[in-house]
Design a protein around this motif. Sequence first.
Motif, PDB file in Angstrom:
ATOM      1  N   GLY A   5      -4.016   2.801  -0.811  1.00 20.87           N
ATOM      2  CA  GLY A   5      -3.819   3.259  -2.238  1.00 20.87           C
ATOM      3  C   GLY A   5      -2.692   2.191  -2.922  1.00 20.87           C
ATOM      4  O   GLY A   5      -2.516   2.297  -3.997  1.00 20.87           O
ATOM      5  N   PHE A   6      -2.187   1.289  -2.015  1.00 21.18           N
ATOM      6  CA  PHE A   6      -0.882   0.520  -2.604  1.00 21.18           C
ATOM      7  C   PHE A   6      -1.612  -0.442  -3.665  1.00 21.18           C
ATOM      8  O   PHE A   6      -2.580  -1.221  -3.305  1.00 21.18           O
TER       9      PHE A   6
ATOM     10  N   PRO B 129       0.641  -2.277   7.856  1.00 18.55           N
ATOM     11  CA  PRO B 129      -0.581  -2.089   7.091  1.00 18.55           C
ATOM     12  C   PRO B 129      -0.890  -3.192   6.250  1.00 18.55           C
ATOM     13  O   PRO B 129      -1.961  -3.329   5.648  1.00 18.55           O
ATOM     14  N   VAL B 130      -0.012  -4.215   6.381  1.00 19.93           N
ATOM     15  CA  VAL B 130      -0.029  -5.517   5.532  1.00 19.93           C
ATOM     16  C   VAL B 130      -1.245  -6.475   6.150  1.00 19.93           C
ATOM     17  O   VAL B 130      -0.749  -6.759   7.246  1.00 19.93           O
TER      18      VAL B 130
ATOM     19  N   HIS C  52       4.813   5.320  -1.960  1.00 20.72           N
ATOM     20  CA  HIS C  52       4.865   6.208  -0.764  1.00 20.72           C
ATOM     21  C   HIS C  52       3.344   6.599  -0.391  1.00 20.72           C
ATOM     22  O   HIS C  52       2.738   7.208  -1.400  1.00 20.72           O
ATOM     23  N   PRO C  53       2.885   6.264   0.620  1.00 28.59           N
ATOM     24  CA  PRO C  53       1.484   6.507   0.761  1.00 28.59           C
ATOM     25  C   PRO C  53       1.411   8.102   0.790  1.00 28.59           C
ATOM     26  O   PRO C  53       2.214   8.799   1.454  1.00 28.59           O
ATOM     27  N   TRP C  54       0.272   8.495   0.808  1.00 30.77           N
ATOM     28  CA  TRP C  54      -0.284  10.049   1.051  1.00 30.77           C
ATOM     29  C   TRP C  54      -0.307   9.964   2.548  1.00 30.77           C
ATOM     30  O   TRP C  54      -0.887   9.069   2.998  1.00 30.77           O
TER      31      TRP C  54
ATOM     32  N   PRO D 207      -3.590  -6.030  -2.984  1.00 32.19           N
ATOM     33  CA  PRO D 207      -3.211  -6.615  -1.969  1.00 32.19           C
ATOM     34  C   PRO D 207      -3.842  -6.280  -0.489  1.00 32.19           C
ATOM     35  O   PRO D 207      -3.422  -6.812   0.452  1.00 32.19           O
ATOM     36  N   GLY D 208      -4.893  -5.507  -0.459  1.00 29.63           N
ATOM     37  CA  GLY D 208      -5.551  -5.123   0.640  1.00 29.63           C
ATOM     38  C   GLY D 208      -4.902  -4.400   1.777  1.00 29.63           C
ATOM     39  O   GLY D 208      -5.380  -4.813   3.008  1.00 29.63           O
ATOM     40  N   PHE D 209      -3.832  -3.691   1.553  1.00 33.67           N
ATOM     41  CA  PHE D 209      -3.219  -2.845   2.631  1.00 33.67           C
ATOM     42  C   PHE D 209      -4.158  -2.040   3.141  1.00 33.67           C
ATOM     43  O   PHE D 209      -5.352  -1.405   2.564  1.00 33.67           O
TER      44      PHE D 209
END
Length: 183
Positions: A33-34, A101-102, A4-6, A65-67
């Motif tokens: 941060g993924f 975000p992908v 879960h992102p901040w 992954p570069g999110f």
Amino acid sequence: DHFHPWQLTIAAALRLTRRLLISGELTYAAWSGFKTPASRLDFDVDLKDYNDRVNLPPARDFPAPGFRDIVIPRVGAEWRALEKPRFAVDVRGGYSYEMSPVPQQFDESNFADSDKHTFMLGGSFEVKPSLGILLHPWTFDLNLGLTYLPTRVEHKISPVDRVGDYKTSGLLVHFGVGVRSKF
């Protein structure tokens, strides 16, 4: 482990009239941060006489992954449609847009995702205290929503990719009911 992102949210509401409330918010979601959700296994066992017969490939490192971090805008409105001494009716509507975000999935990874457009409608029926029976108001809520995920096409650069080109899209329906009261 589910990531879960901040997040940081800034919101405001403005009552334009006694019956009309407008609200909005912006949420910053730190998807950068993924981390890659692939497992890494290291085999460290001495097999004595069989060590030279066991040939395991080295553990593989996967690319990040570069999110990317995103900002999610949301707007909503609530209108007091009916106000009586013993009950009230509110009608609500809202919209949010969440950019994916992908990054484009042209290489080895396959994180399937799309942008999200969410439309919500709802209402509530509030029963007010009367005749000493109810001490506090009771509110009955109903909501219906639709999330539209527009088509996103992923073109792989390798013609021998096991997954190959693919597309993502979708339509999600949300429905909710609730009952509230103060005690």
